[in-house]
Design a protein around this motif. Structure first.
Motif, PDB file in Angstrom:
ATOM      1  N   TRP A  59       0.858  -1.214  -0.206  1.00 19.30           N
ATOM      2  CA  TRP A  59      -0.190  -0.002   0.155  1.00 19.30           C
ATOM      3  C   TRP A  59       0.577   1.699  -0.341  1.00 19.30           C
ATOM      4  N   ASN A 117      -9.605  -4.486   2.587  1.00 15.47           N
ATOM      5  CA  ASN A 117      -8.551  -3.766   1.184  1.00 15.47           C
ATOM      6  C   ASN A 117      -8.751  -3.407   0.480  1.00 15.47           C
ATOM      7  N   LYS A 120      -8.794   0.121   1.502  1.00 11.60           N
ATOM      8  CA  LYS A 120      -7.200   0.570   2.026  1.00 11.60           C
ATOM      9  C   LYS A 120      -6.489   0.731   0.404  1.00 11.60           C
ATOM     10  N   MET A 121      -7.080  -0.151  -1.192  1.00 14.57           N
ATOM     11  CA  MET A 121      -6.441   0.024  -2.444  1.00 14.57           C
ATOM     12  C   MET A 121      -6.722   1.356  -2.854  1.00 14.57           C
ATOM     13  N   THR A 158      -4.839   4.823  -1.084  1.00 16.55           N
ATOM     14  CA  THR A 158      -3.625   5.577  -1.334  1.00 16.55           C
ATOM     15  C   THR A 158      -3.540   5.922  -2.786  1.00 16.55           C
TER      16      THR A 158
END
Length: 243
Positions: A188, A213, A216-217, A220
């Motif tokens: 990340w 996730n 989280k992606m 970024t």
């Protein structure tokens, strides 16, 4: 946010993509396909040892891709169709990039199968001293947009510098498999660093296997994300349409 079905050789054909596009994807990626004699021979070797791989002879591959594009567009006309391809020289990739109704041609700088690396393709492309010229020649001679898919953290390479090179070469998309050796989640931090230092559209790949996730992606700073394994395995149990 751009939602991409990522390529996986031997699996992501039009029949499969037409079934999964309704999950919320707006880019469907065919391939990866081998386009010249060295790459096709490498694919045959991979198949011989039992791994899934597309296998089409030179006199059929371009017609096959055209037919696959037509099959998707006839059902999902608003979806962008991409083809992930491998070749040792730019010209076969240019030929694919000029296929009617293909929206994106994606240069495979990602595959890590030994047979592909041995001919200088896949992630070995990242070590080519002429990589910038290779990409630019394709960009300058195709009607489609151009994406470059890379594997991050390849030994001996600087992923951020390669990302900048790809942007400077004129590609429209940078598709990053943010793999990190010994780690079971995407890198990340590296994705954030890339997004903070380039203006090209960045598509993040790796570890999009849960809502957590995916968040989280997105955090970024990527412009989009791609999913392969969770879709192919039938384990996509979270809604991507809200991202």
């Amino acid at each position: 946010m751009i939602r991409v079905v990522a390529p996986m050789a031997g699996i992501t054909n039009a029949n499969f993509l037409n079934k999964v596009i309704p999950l919320g994807f707006d880019v469907a990626t065919l391939g990866g396909y081998s386009l010249d004699a060295p790459a096709i021979e490498a694919s045959k070797k991979i198949i011989a040892r039992g791994r899934a791989e597309f296998d089409f002879p030179l006199d059929e591959i371009f017609t096959h891709i055209q037919n696959e594009v037509n099959s998707i567009k006839s059902v999902h006309s608003s979806v962008k169709v991409s083809a992930n391809v491998r070749a040792t020289t730019p010209q076969p990739i240019i030929d694919v990039g000029n296929i009617r109704d293909l929206d994106i041609v994606e240069i495979n700088c990602h595959c890590r199968q030994e047979e592909i690396l041995a001919i200088g393709c896949g992630q070995e492309m990242l070590n080519r001293p002429d990589l910038s010229n290779f990409i630019s020649e394709i960009v300058d001679n195709v009607k489609s947009e151009v994406s470059v898919k890379i594997r991050a953290n390849v030994e001996g390479t600087d992923t951020l510098e390669i990302s900048k090179l790809i942007e400077d070469a004129g590609a429209d998309y940078l598709h990053v498999d943010a793999m990190k050796k010994g780690v079971f989640e995407a890198d990340w931090e590296l994705l954030s660093e890339i997004c903070n230092n380039v203006n090209i559209k960045v598509i993040g790949n790796n570890s999009v296997n849960s809502r957590e996730n995916l968040e989280k992606m997105v955090n970024t700073g990527v412009d989009g994300f791609s999913i392969a394994r969770s879709v192919i395995s039938g384990n996509l149990d979270f809604n991507i349409a809200n991202f």
